[in-house]
Write a protein that holds these residues in place. Structure first.
Motif, short mmCIF file in Angstrom:
data_model
loop_
_atom_site.label_atom_id
_atom_site.label_comp_id
_atom_site.label_asym_id
_atom_site.label_seq_id
_atom_site.Cartn_x
_atom_site.Cartn_y
_atom_site.Cartn_z
N ALA A 63 36.59 42.63 10.64
CA ALA A 63 36.13 43.00 11.97
C ALA A 63 35.27 41.92 12.61
O ALA A 63 35.25 41.75 13.80
CB ALA A 63 35.33 44.28 11.88
N LEU A 64 34.55 41.21 11.77
CA LEU A 64 33.56 40.29 12.34
C LEU A 64 33.75 38.92 11.73
O LEU A 64 34.04 38.79 10.56
CB LEU A 64 32.16 40.78 11.98
N SER A 65 33.53 37.92 12.55
CA SER A 65 33.62 36.57 11.99
C SER A 65 32.26 36.25 11.40
O SER A 65 31.50 35.46 11.94
CB SER A 65 33.97 35.60 13.09
N TRP A 66 31.96 36.90 10.31
CA TRP A 66 30.65 36.68 9.72
C TRP A 66 30.74 35.69 8.58
O TRP A 66 31.41 35.93 7.59
CB TRP A 66 30.05 38.00 9.25
N PRO A 67 30.09 34.55 8.69
CA PRO A 67 30.19 33.57 7.61
C PRO A 67 29.43 34.06 6.39
O PRO A 67 28.23 34.32 6.46
CB PRO A 67 29.54 32.33 8.21
N MET A 68 30.14 34.19 5.30
CA MET A 68 29.52 34.73 4.10
C MET A 68 28.72 33.66 3.36
O MET A 68 29.17 32.53 3.24
CB MET A 68 30.61 35.21 3.14
N GLY A 69 27.60 34.05 2.84
CA GLY A 69 26.90 33.18 1.91
C GLY A 69 27.51 33.43 0.54
O GLY A 69 28.31 34.33 0.35
N GLN A 70 27.11 32.64 -0.45
CA GLN A 70 27.70 32.79 -1.76
C GLN A 70 27.17 34.06 -2.44
O GLN A 70 27.87 34.73 -3.16
CB GLN A 70 27.32 31.55 -2.59
N ARG A 71 25.92 34.37 -2.15
CA ARG A 71 25.31 35.50 -2.83
C ARG A 71 25.66 36.80 -2.13
O ARG A 71 25.79 36.87 -0.93
CB ARG A 71 23.79 35.33 -2.76
N THR A 72 25.83 37.84 -2.94
CA THR A 72 26.11 39.13 -2.32
C THR A 72 24.96 40.06 -2.57
O THR A 72 24.19 39.87 -3.47
CB THR A 72 27.38 39.76 -2.89
N GLY A 103 26.71 33.65 20.96
CA GLY A 103 28.16 33.41 20.95
C GLY A 103 28.76 33.14 19.59
O GLY A 103 29.96 32.84 19.48
N GLY A 104 28.00 33.22 18.51
CA GLY A 104 28.59 32.97 17.20
C GLY A 104 27.53 32.68 16.16
O GLY A 104 26.50 33.34 16.11
N ALA A 105 27.78 31.64 15.34
CA ALA A 105 26.80 31.31 14.31
C ALA A 105 26.87 29.82 14.03
O ALA A 105 27.91 29.19 14.23
CB ALA A 105 27.14 32.08 13.04
N VAL A 106 25.76 29.25 13.56
CA VAL A 106 25.83 27.89 13.05
C VAL A 106 25.98 28.02 11.54
O VAL A 106 25.43 28.93 10.92
CB VAL A 106 24.59 27.04 13.41
N ARG A 107 26.72 27.11 10.95
CA ARG A 107 27.15 27.32 9.59
C ARG A 107 27.22 25.99 8.85
O ARG A 107 27.66 24.99 9.42
CB ARG A 107 28.54 27.94 9.68
N ARG A 108 26.78 25.99 7.61
CA ARG A 108 26.81 24.75 6.82
C ARG A 108 28.13 24.69 6.06
O ARG A 108 28.43 25.60 5.27
CB ARG A 108 25.62 24.75 5.85
N ILE A 109 28.93 23.69 6.37
CA ILE A 109 30.20 23.52 5.65
C ILE A 109 30.17 22.16 4.97
O ILE A 109 30.06 21.14 5.64
CB ILE A 109 31.41 23.62 6.62
N ARG A 110 30.25 22.17 3.64
CA ARG A 110 30.16 20.94 2.84
C ARG A 110 28.98 20.06 3.28
O ARG A 110 29.11 18.88 3.56
CB ARG A 110 31.48 20.15 2.92
N GLY A 111 27.85 20.69 3.42
CA GLY A 111 26.63 19.95 3.73
C GLY A 111 26.42 19.64 5.21
O GLY A 111 25.35 19.20 5.60
N GLU A 112 27.44 19.85 6.04
CA GLU A 112 27.30 19.56 7.49
C GLU A 112 27.19 20.87 8.26
O GLU A 112 27.91 21.82 7.96
CB GLU A 112 28.57 18.84 8.00
N TRP A 113 26.34 20.89 9.26
CA TRP A 113 26.20 22.10 10.07
C TRP A 113 27.13 22.05 11.28
O TRP A 113 27.26 21.03 11.93
CB TRP A 113 24.75 22.26 10.55
N HIS A 114 27.80 23.18 11.54
CA HIS A 114 28.73 23.29 12.67
C HIS A 114 28.49 24.61 13.38
O HIS A 114 27.90 25.52 12.81
CB HIS A 114 30.19 23.29 12.18
N PHE A 115 29.04 24.68 14.58
CA PHE A 115 28.99 25.95 15.31
C PHE A 115 30.32 26.68 15.13
O PHE A 115 31.38 26.08 15.28
CB PHE A 115 28.74 25.68 16.80
N ASP A 116 30.27 27.97 14.78
CA ASP A 116 31.47 28.82 14.68
C ASP A 116 31.39 29.89 15.75
O ASP A 116 30.42 30.66 15.77
CB ASP A 116 31.45 29.58 13.34
N PRO A 117 32.38 29.98 16.62
CA PRO A 117 32.32 31.06 17.60
C PRO A 117 32.72 32.38 16.94
O PRO A 117 33.37 32.38 15.90
CB PRO A 117 33.35 30.66 18.64
#
Ligand SMILES: Nc1ncnc2c1ncn2[C@@H]1O[C@H](COP(=O)(O)OP(=O)(O)OP(=O)(O)O)[C@@H](O)[C@H]1O
Length: 772
Positions: A763-772, A182-196
């Motif tokens: 198109a996609l709610s893809w959480p980007m990492g810093q590196r490309t 249903g989405g992704a877990v994501r680290r935001i400012r050191g805290e992990w959250h769920f993003d749908p």
């Protein structure tokens, strides 16, 4: 941006994060335990290349010693290579993997990480597999969690269950996002959250518009003929004897109209002969399409060729000296030079030189004391044969009666030799002084180093290939260390070959010398009607040859769009100049409505063109779904996303025709290698499109004039499409191949040719990492 509503993690998600932090720590510890840094072995590689050259030049007595030295050097090169590879193959600690799967096989559960490079550390139970090549990666691409898999590895079948699969991005070497149900877990400012968020783009059809495969072939052509608009019909109603220039944006119906004009001409011409019509297109794919359209119109006997096929066939008939082999590798700068309009200045200089030579020769043989030479030199006609005829008349008038027959014979002999152009061709493309004229008039478009390159390339072409040079040497003595031929992959591979660009130059030289397009061996075939499609891609020298294939009183339909030039662009100047190179007078028609692409695609395709647009954006014939855009951290992620999207699309719309259009053949091969693991995707690099449902992976150069229901651009990143007109036009061509919808995927930063302000939804709610 997607609609993000973070929530805390569930226990299972927290465990997943801990697992990935542990994987990352384990890779780091493992890599740091291995010492990198090794000196490069450049010296030895250069030495090997030098020895190889010396071997080619050496006498037989020196070869044994040289071979021994080559052996030694090669062994050193190999050892260095192995060391270097060891280091290069260590995972990149910034982002060591991009995906993870947990598999159960033979009663054991294993974690397998997917990355760009394989890496195993058994002590740490760490396995990173190469996502492109490792057989086990297939489970990731083809299975959903809970699915059984069965994979062939070394002729054994390995079975198991895919328990979990996740995509991962990294930031500063630490996991930053992991996909979950249903989405992704994501680290935001050191805290992990769920993003749908959804992970597969939503391809959506244009209401009421059939997919290509849904159109009944019997209705296909009949259907379009009935639909033609007023401007298009007006073209068909023009006098068959008129030469018409049909211009318009991508998808405005230029090819359709040009082909239907043949049918209209057939109807109005009593003695119409389809074999007296020639259709020239740039690529094999478009040849197939044109042939299909002609067959649907009952005109299968019309000749359809790519320009290259046509001129190769004609040149080989007219010039029997042309070598059988074409050069496998023409340096791009040399190819550009040979197609550049500046080359005419070099040909002019060559013509003057040839004339001077002829005048001087006749003068010398017949004791003209400079008078004959002066008369010959004074003539100014562009064609040498005409100059000689003129000069002959003047010389004979002044000559004493006794000398006339010999002088006449001398001029006849000189004219007879004019049709020999082989040596002139080699001089033209191999003589720096002559080519300097081209660089001079090219006003910076050609650089001086090209002279050296062209001269060197020609010199190597005129060399015998080693197989001929060493015909007297035992075959096993010519074996190299690696078992390849002495010439393979060396500049000598071009020995004894001709460049495809030389055909048109030979015809031009023949014309400038004789005023004709034929030799004793044969003549350029002539046609009553010519269709030249995508004419913007032809160089002036090529257009001249095509123009000479038009029979007296014949007509042409020339179709094109300057915004779709795929070369550097300088061979094309204006449509007026293009038509004048053809040697015809024409009337221009502009088609103003784009029928192929719905409005959103057209808008993006025009925004991408920027200053390269030939005119205002045409009217879009219909609305359509939005263009989709996805920016991802790298090629691995892109491969997974594209294959998932394609599998979902195939389930929903099995009759859709999809083209994945990469920037070049290399990129197309890389994309295909991965896609083919999870779906039946065809790689098309020879124009052999199926014109049927399914996925085809190809490159921009192949798709000129073609269309597909869906288009995916898999490499819309800044490295592949940097700023610059050439890249803008190339992307424009790719985008405008789509009938329904386009999806732009950028593995890395999005290309700067896409305007920032343009409303292309992510198109996609893809959480980007810093590196490309
Ligand atoms: N009047 C029309 N009504 C509906 N469809 C049309 C009409 N004219 C052309 N088409 C369709 O539009 C599509 C594009 O036509 P065509 O390939 O001839 O365009 P083009 O100008 O040659 O494109 P390109 O520049 O990309 O080669 C085709 O599917 C064709 O059948």
């Amino acid at each position: 941006m997607p609609n993000v509503q973070p929530r805390p993690l569930t226990a299972a998600e927290s465990k997943l994060v801990r697992d990935h932090e542990a994987f990352a720590a384990s890779v780091r510890a493992s890599v740091l335990a291995k010492a990198p840094s090794q000196p490069a072995g450049t010296e030895d590689r250069l030495a090997y290349a030098r020895l190889r050259d010396e071997y080619a030049e050496a006498g037989e007595e020196d070869r044994i010693a040289l071979l021994a030295q080559m052996h030694e050097t090669a062994a050193r090169v190999d050892a260095r290579k192995a060391q270097l590879q060891d280091n290069a193959l260590l995972p990149d600690l910034h982002a060591p993997y991009f995906a993870h799967m947990r598999i159960r096989t033979a009663g054991k559960v294993r974690d397998v990480l997917l990355g760009a490079r394989p890496y195993v550390d058994a002590a740490r139970a760490l396995t990173i597999v190469d996502f492109r090549r490792a057989p086990i990666a297939e489970a990731f691409f083809t299975c959903e969690p809970g699915d059984d898999y069965e994979i062939e590895i070394d002729r054994r079948t390995v079975e198991g269950v895919l328990e979990a699969r996740h995509l991962v991005t990294f930031e500063r070497g630490e996991p930053a996002a992991i996909t979950v149900e249903g989405g992704a877990v994501r680290r935001i400012r050191g805290e992990w959250h769920f993003d749908p968020g959804a992970l597969v783009p939503d391809f959506s059809r244009v209401d009421g518009l059939p997919l290509a495969a849904e159109i009944d072939p019997a209705n296909r052509e009949k259907g379009v003929a009935a639909l033609l608009d007023e401007d298009q019909r007006a073209v068909l109603e023009r006098d068959p004897k008129e030469t018409l220039l049909v211009l318009g944006a991508a998808g405005s119906g230029k090819t359709t109209v040009a082909i239907h004009r043949i049918a209209a001409i057939a109807e109005r011409t009593a003695d119409f002969d389809p074999a007296a019509v020639l259709v020239l297109v740039p690529e094999v794919g478009l040849r197939h399409l044109a042939q299909r359209m002609l067959t649907d119109l009952g005109l299968e006997r019309v000749n359809v060729h790519t320009f290259e096929e046509w001129i190769r066939g004609e040149a080989r008939r007219v010039f029997p000296w042309i070598p059988a082999e074409e050069s496998p590798d023409v340096p791009a700068a040399v190819r550009r030079l040979k197609r550049h309009p500046g080359l005419f200045a070099a040909i002019d200089a060559l013509v003057e030189d040839i004339v001077r030579g002829i005048g001087a020769r006749i003068d010398r043989l017949h004791a003209g004391r400079g008078a004959i030479r002066e008369v010959v030199d004074a003539q100014r006609e562009p064609v040498i044969e005409h100059r000689l005829r003129h000069a002959e008349t003047i010389v004979l008038e002044a000559a004493p009666a006794a000398k006339k027959p010999l002088l006449k014979e001398a001029f006849r002999e000189a004219r007879r030799r004019l049709e020999r152009v082989q040596a002139d061709l080699h001089r033209l493309v191999g003589d720096r002084a002559l080519l300097e004229h081209a660089v001079h008039v090219a006003k910076g478009q050609l650089a001086m180093p090209v002279l050296e390159q062209a001269a060197e390339h020609t010199r190597r072409q005129l060399d015998d290939p080693s197989a001929v040079r060493f015909a007297h040497v035992d075959a096993d003595r010519l074996q190299t260390l690696d078992g390849r031929s002495l010439d393979e992959d060396t500049p000598d591979a071009v020995a004894g070959t001709i460049d495809a660009e030389d055909y048109a130059i030979s015809f031009e030289l023949l014309f400038r010398k004789t005023g004709r397009s034929g030799t004793r061996a044969g003549s350029l075939r002539r046609y009553r009607h010519l269709v030249i499609d995508e004419a913007q891609g032809l160089s002036p020298i090529e257009l001249r040859v095509i123009g000479r294939a038009l029979a007296q009183g014949g007509s042409a339909t020339v179709a094109g769009d300057a915004a779709q030039r795929l070369d550097e662009g300088e061979a094309f100047a204006t449509w007026d100049m293009l038509v004048s190179e053809l040697g015809v007078r024409s009337t221009a028609t502009h088609l103003e409505t784009s029928y192929r692409c719905p409005r959103p695609i057209l808008e993006l395709a025009y925004a991408v063109l920027g200053d390269e647009a030939a005119g205002p954006m045409p009217t879009a014939a219909r609305e359509g779904p939005p263009v989709l855009r996805t920016v991802l951290p790298g090629e691995g992620h892109a491969a997974v996303f594209i294959s998932e999207a394609l599998r979902a699309l195939a389930r929903r719309e099995p009759r859709a025709g999809v083209a994945v259009i990469a920037a070049d053949a290399k990129s197309a091969r890389a994309v295909h290698e991965v896609l083919a693991r999870s779906l039946p995707a065809r790689l098309v690099l020879d124009g052999d499109f199926a014109f049927a449902p399914g996925v085809e992976v190809t490159e921009v150069a192949q798709v000129k004039g073609l269309e597909f229901d869906y288009v995916i651009v898999p490499d819309a990143d800044a490295r592949t499409y940097p700023a610059g007109g050439e890249h803008r036009r190339k992307m424009h061509v790719a985008l405008t191949r789509a009938v329904h919808q386009v999806w732009i995927v950028a593995p890395g930063a999005l290309s700067p040719i896409f305007p920032m302000a343009l409303a292309v939804p992510e198109a996609l709610s893809w959480p980007m990492g810093q590196r490309t």
